[in-house]
Design a protein around this motif. Structure first.
Motif, PDB file in Angstrom:
ATOM      1  N   SER A 138      -3.393   2.680  60.323  1.00 37.84           N
ATOM      2  CA  SER A 138      -2.187   3.356  59.840  1.00 37.84           C
ATOM      3  C   SER A 138      -1.096   2.352  59.514  1.00 37.84           C
ATOM      4  N   VAL A 176      -1.406  13.289  52.091  1.00 38.98           N
ATOM      5  CA  VAL A 176      -0.943  14.663  51.859  1.00 38.98           C
ATOM      6  C   VAL A 176      -1.871  15.319  50.833  1.00 38.98           C
ATOM      7  N   ASN A 187       4.391  16.454  60.615  1.00 41.66           N
ATOM      8  CA  ASN A 187       4.602  15.744  59.354  1.00 41.66           C
ATOM      9  C   ASN A 187       5.330  16.612  58.328  1.00 41.66           C
ATOM     10  N   TYR A 229      -3.810   3.692  56.449  1.00 40.08           N
ATOM     11  CA  TYR A 229      -3.326   4.843  55.677  1.00 40.08           C
ATOM     12  C   TYR A 229      -1.804   4.830  55.657  1.00 40.08           C
ATOM     13  N   PHE A 230      -1.219   5.150  54.535  1.00 43.23           N
ATOM     14  CA  PHE A 230       0.216   5.405  54.489  1.00 43.23           C
ATOM     15  C   PHE A 230       0.399   6.891  54.783  1.00 43.23           C
ATOM     16  N   ASN A 231       0.887   7.705  53.865  1.00 39.71           N
ATOM     17  CA  ASN A 231       1.111   9.101  54.256  1.00 39.71           C
ATOM     18  C   ASN A 231       0.184  10.050  53.500  1.00 39.71           C
ATOM     19  N   TYR A 274       3.412   8.433  49.789  1.00 38.70           N
ATOM     20  CA  TYR A 274       2.490   9.569  49.932  1.00 38.70           C
ATOM     21  C   TYR A 274       1.261   9.329  49.062  1.00 38.70           C
ATOM     22  N   ASP A 303      11.928   6.581  63.434  1.00 36.95           N
ATOM     23  CA  ASP A 303      11.682   6.618  61.985  1.00 36.95           C
ATOM     24  C   ASP A 303      12.152   5.323  61.335  1.00 36.95           C
ATOM     25  N   TYR A 310       6.608   1.621  51.857  1.00 37.09           N
ATOM     26  CA  TYR A 310       5.597   1.891  50.827  1.00 37.09           C
ATOM     27  C   TYR A 310       4.748   0.629  50.646  1.00 37.09           C
ATOM     28  N   ARG A 337       8.857   7.369  51.824  1.00 41.53           N
ATOM     29  CA  ARG A 337       7.503   7.046  52.285  1.00 41.53           C
ATOM     30  C   ARG A 337       6.555   6.913  51.093  1.00 41.53           C
ATOM     31  N   GLY A 389      -2.472   3.518  49.935  1.00 45.25           N
ATOM     32  CA  GLY A 389      -1.263   4.283  49.598  1.00 45.25           C
ATOM     33  C   GLY A 389      -1.200   4.418  48.096  1.00 45.25           C
TER      34      GLY A 389
END
Ligand code: WQD
Length: 343
Positions: A128, A185, A203, A181-183, A237, A299, A304, A235, A266
């Motif tokens: 992550s 979705v 999330n 992994y970034f975010n 995504y 946070d 990115y 972020r 990402g």
């Protein structure tokens, strides 16, 4: 010729895992799912089977259960393991760190010991961007310092990465791909599989989609005083289908390799909370009411990725944009308003 190679997907009944099963089958592999079904549901494997119109073997087993793992390995001849299993809620990890260390790290050690017993040395691990902590520079490259994680969840990912690096130094037969992994979705375009978080979503994207489907009253935005283009957190995504495809490409790359390779996964783009809200309102046709409150502890303002290494060495490029991330999430959420996990 189809790859007859069997791949064990640990955590394969979960969000990333279910999409990875689909991509592995598309690439001609034979995925086998092992999952403790704590944060996922066997119903998900049934949906994958219906989507693919083929049987996917499923074993309900906890990765800390070495006898259970031996039972699975003894029934197959795995070419590689994709390890996606573990607890992954940042806030929860602060409350119950021992569970996170026991399951995520203890479970990984049990898995590696059983892999060694069965002489299976090819593994892709779900790491992550959390290992980077608060970025010292952007975009983040794979050689950015790691370890300054803001929470126990991130530290489990960091410690596991270090275990893999030490293992590869001591035992050259290991072939390890650390996928940061970034975010993640979005959802599969069919609307049949998607993110189905237990309880209140941690999330952003699942929370926004639950507001739109009427399951939550409004979104709480954690701070709008960051040094970003609109003050809200930024972020990277990435569509879960693109992310899943990277796992099949990593398996493709394993042939004849050894050692430890690290890749950012990402989109390479920084997107803010307000950007997501705007795009999701377009995708769903619904407004997303929100309240702005203080920043969430831990946070980071902006994160990115530089994804050029995965593009160069894995031949991986994201194909889906923010609009598709929101549209596919909405198709999944609106088709399954109550989800499957106990909420
Ligand atoms: C994104 C942005 C929040 C919720 C974490 C882990 C990472 C991975 C993904 C597991 C931030 C804001 C969020 C909400 C908000 N974990 N937000 N209101 O924190 O970047 O990453 O989840 O796979 O390893 O670290 O993701 O979706 O929680 O937050 O304003 O209700 O949305 O402040 O700016 P995050 P997130």
């Amino acid at each position: 010729m189809a790859n007859s190679k069997e791949i064990l997907v640990l955590g394969g009944a979960g969000y990333i895992g279910s999409h990875t099963i689909v991509e592995l089958v598309k690439a001609g592999y034979q995925p086998v799912v092992a999952d403790n079904a704590f944060n996922s549901s066997p119903e998900c494997v049934t949906r994958i089977q219906n989507l693919l119109d083929r049987k996917i073997e499923f074993y309900q087993v906890d990765m800390r259960d070495k006898e259970g793992l031996r039972n699975v390995f003894s029934k197959h001849n795995f070419y590689a393991v994709i390890h996606l299993a573990g607890l992954k809620a940042v806030g929860e990890s602060v409350q119950i760190p021992l569970s996170y260390y026991s399951i995520n790290i203890g479970g990984t050690i049990s898995l590696l010991e059983v892999m060694k017993e069965f002489k299976v040395f090819n593994i892709a691990f779900s790491s992550s961007a959390a290992v980077y902590g608060d970025p010292q520079f952007l975009p983040i490259t794979e050689d950015h310092p790691t370890g300054r994680c803001a929470n126990p969840y991130g530290r489990t990912k960091y410690f596991i990465e270090e275990i893999f690096k030490d293992l590869c130094k001591a035992e050259p037969e290991w072939n390890v791909f650390l996928l940061r992994y970034f975010n993640p979705v979005g959802a599969h375009e069919s609307g049949v599989i998607g993110e189905d978080p237990r309880g209140i979503p941690n999330n952003l994207m699942p929370y926004v989609s639950q507001v739109c489907v009427g399951k939550r009253e409004y979104l709480t935005i954690f701070g709008n005083d960051y040094d970003t283009h609109d003050g809200t957190g930024v972020r990277d995504y990435v569509h879960v289908v693109d992310l899943a495809a990277a796992h099949a490409l990593a398996i493709d790359k394993m042939e004849g390799e050894h050692g430890c390779k690290i890749y950012n996964l990402g989109s390479g783009k920084g997107i803010s909370v307000l950007d997501i809200i705007k795009e999701f309102e377009k995708a769903s046709g619904n407004k997303v009411p929100y309240k702005i409150v203080d920043r969430r502890p831990g946070d980071v303002p902006k994160s990115y990725a530089d994804v050029s290494l995965a593009e160069k060495e894995l031949g991986w490029k994201t194909m889906k944009n923010l609009q598709e991330m929101c549209e596919d999430t909405w198709k999944w959420q609106s088709g399954n308003p109550s989800g499957f996990l106990k909420n």
